[in-house]
Enzyme design. Structure first.
Site, mmCIF file in Angstrom:
data_model
loop_
_atom_site.group_PDB
_atom_site.id
_atom_site.type_symbol
_atom_site.label_atom_id
_atom_site.label_comp_id
_atom_site.label_asym_id
_atom_site.label_seq_id
_atom_site.Cartn_x
_atom_site.Cartn_y
_atom_site.Cartn_z
ATOM 1 N N SER A 220 0.837 -1.198 0.000
ATOM 2 C CA SER A 220 0.000 0.000 0.000
ATOM 3 C C SER A 220 0.877 1.255 0.000
ATOM 4 C CB SER A 220 -0.954 -0.041 1.201
ATOM 5 O OG SER A 220 -1.942 0.957 1.117
ATOM 6 N N ASP A 346 -9.719 -2.975 -6.624
ATOM 7 C CA ASP A 346 -9.235 -2.283 -5.418
ATOM 8 C C ASP A 346 -9.724 -0.846 -5.408
ATOM 9 O OD1 ASP A 346 -7.823 -1.155 -3.329
ATOM 10 O OD2 ASP A 346 -5.865 -1.854 -3.981
ATOM 11 N N HIS A 375 -8.108 -4.622 -1.576
ATOM 12 C CA HIS A 375 -6.893 -3.931 -1.132
ATOM 13 C C HIS A 375 -6.196 -4.781 -0.076
ATOM 14 C CE1 HIS A 375 -4.273 -0.469 -0.708
ATOM 15 N NE2 HIS A 375 -4.401 -0.545 0.614
#
Length: 412
Positions: A220, A346, A375
């Protein structure tokens, strides 16, 4: 066809066992009720196999890297079967922290000094029981970067440490300033655009383990920071390879997606509150330079960045910060093999912002895009307690790069 039949049989068997053990016999007192259940199950299974379970899209800027991945990382060519009862993006994202196990890992903590007087916390898993690499001096080392407010205790980090342990490698987790319990010594935290702390950490690790092969993986926001670092350093990173998982490529598009009503409710508000909690925890140091009360009134990540992050790192506007933070602009400068896993569904990193065309222009870059996964989700199996698709990608690529990285010395 053989693969489809095998997986259909597996799903049918799992479904039968589930119904036999979980559903009360009374439901089937009527043949109509049983027919409805079986009919729905068959229809759902067909839909899942046709529309949900798909092979990922592999995009590589050069034939050599593409061939290496296909031959040394078979997972990139396999159909990804998301957990059939929770394949939807938001459900995968929300459930992953709760359903995946947290492997037991004992770290050795190290605090190092930054140039401005601050301190950075590193959590080492030395893996001194490694049989394949018993010499600590040359033991391959994987540097892990967690997400926005994540630490070395996140389940996805612990799973990557576990995979590295199985391979005989050492891991070190780079915790961003102030998130893992250490004191904030200066009025400065972190952001995806600024890579100074990461450069300090990389230099320290390389000096400490000069004979050890190094690679890095970021998740991320950690992936965004890592991509920006690799793009700016070029070949001077000293890394044999890089992995990014669920990185946000264009921050403008990421924030716009997270500001849609449902995603704002499910994710944006929660992450904003996590960022604010971190700031409030270090209020005595930060309030000397920033209006913390104003920061605590932010309702979204964008408002938090406008009131805090962009100001801290000296940007004229928040748009200037978001431009610098977007790894899409660093992609063309990447000079080490970099594999990037994203899910097309996502909401943190929308599919239209994944830089497919830019990746095709750089022979050092490969994108692996699944239809589902959310995600940092990528759950698979009937009950996804153990490794995920993401974990398998990590393990195979790490091993391929460390053990056969000589094949990637010249990808241009």
């Amino acid at each position: 066809m053989i693969s489809l039949d095998i997986n259909l049989n597996v799903l049918t068997r799992d479904l039968s066992l589930y119904l036999e053990n979980q559903v009360k016999v009374g439901l089937f007192g009527s043949g109509v009720g049983l027919s409805l259940v079986l009919g729905f199950s068959a229809a759902y299974t067909c839909y899942y196999l046709v529309s949900v379970a798909k092979k990922p899209q592999l995009v590589a800027g050069g034939k050599k890297f593409y061939k290496f991945l296909r031959e040394r990382c078979p997972v990139v060519s396999e159909t990804y079967y998301p957990t059939f009862w929770c394949w939807e993006s938001r459900i995968q994202t929300l459930l992953r922290p709760f359903v995946t196990a947290k492997p037991g890992v004992t770290y050795r903590n190290e605090l190092i000094k930054a140039a401005d007087g601050g301190q950075i916390s590193l959590d080492w898993f030395d893996n001194n029981d490694s049989l394949s690499h018993p010499d600590p001096a040359s033991r391959p080392t994987v540097i892990l970067l967690p997400g926005l407010t994540g630490t070395s205790r996140e389940s996805y980090i612990l799973h990557m440490v576990q995979q590295s342990r199985d391979l005989g490698y050492r891991c070190v987790v780079f915790n961003n300033r102030g998130v893992s319990g250490e004191m904030l010594l200066t009025p400065r935290t972190y952001c995806a655009a600024n890579t100074e702390d990461l450069e300090t950490v990389m230099d320290h690790i390389q000096q400490t383990n000069q004979a050890a092969p190094l690679m890095a993986a970021g998740v991320s926001m950690g992936g965004m920071m890592l991509a920006n670092y690799v793009g700016r350093k070029g070949r001077a990173t000293g890394l044999k390879g890089v992995m990014l998982f669920s990185a946000g490529w264009d921050v403008f598009e990421c924030t716009a997606s997270l500001e849609k009503p449902l995603d704002r409710f499910l994710f944006n508000s929660y992450l904003t509150s996590c960022l604010q909690a971190s700031v409030d925890r270090h209020r005595p140091v930060l309030e000397k330079c920033y209006d913390i009360d104003h920061v605590m009134k932010a309702k979204t990540i964008r408002e938090f960045d406008e009131r805090f992050t962009s100001i801290m790192f000296g940007y004229p506007t928040n748009d200037d910060y978001y431009h610098d933070a977007s790894p899409v602009h660093s992609l063309k400068s990447v000079q080490v093999p970099m594999l990037c896993l994203n899910a097309a569904d996502d909401v943190f990193s929308p599919s239209h912002a994944i830089p497919v065309e830019a990746a095709k222009q750089n022979p050092n870059v490969a994108l692996l895009i699944t239809c589902h996964g959310g995600h940092i989700g990528f759950l698979e199996g009937l009950w996804p307690r153990q490794s995920t698709y993401m974990d398998r990608v990590f393990k195979q690529f790490a091993q391929a790069v460390i053990e056969e990285g000589a094949l990637l010395t010249d990808l241009s």
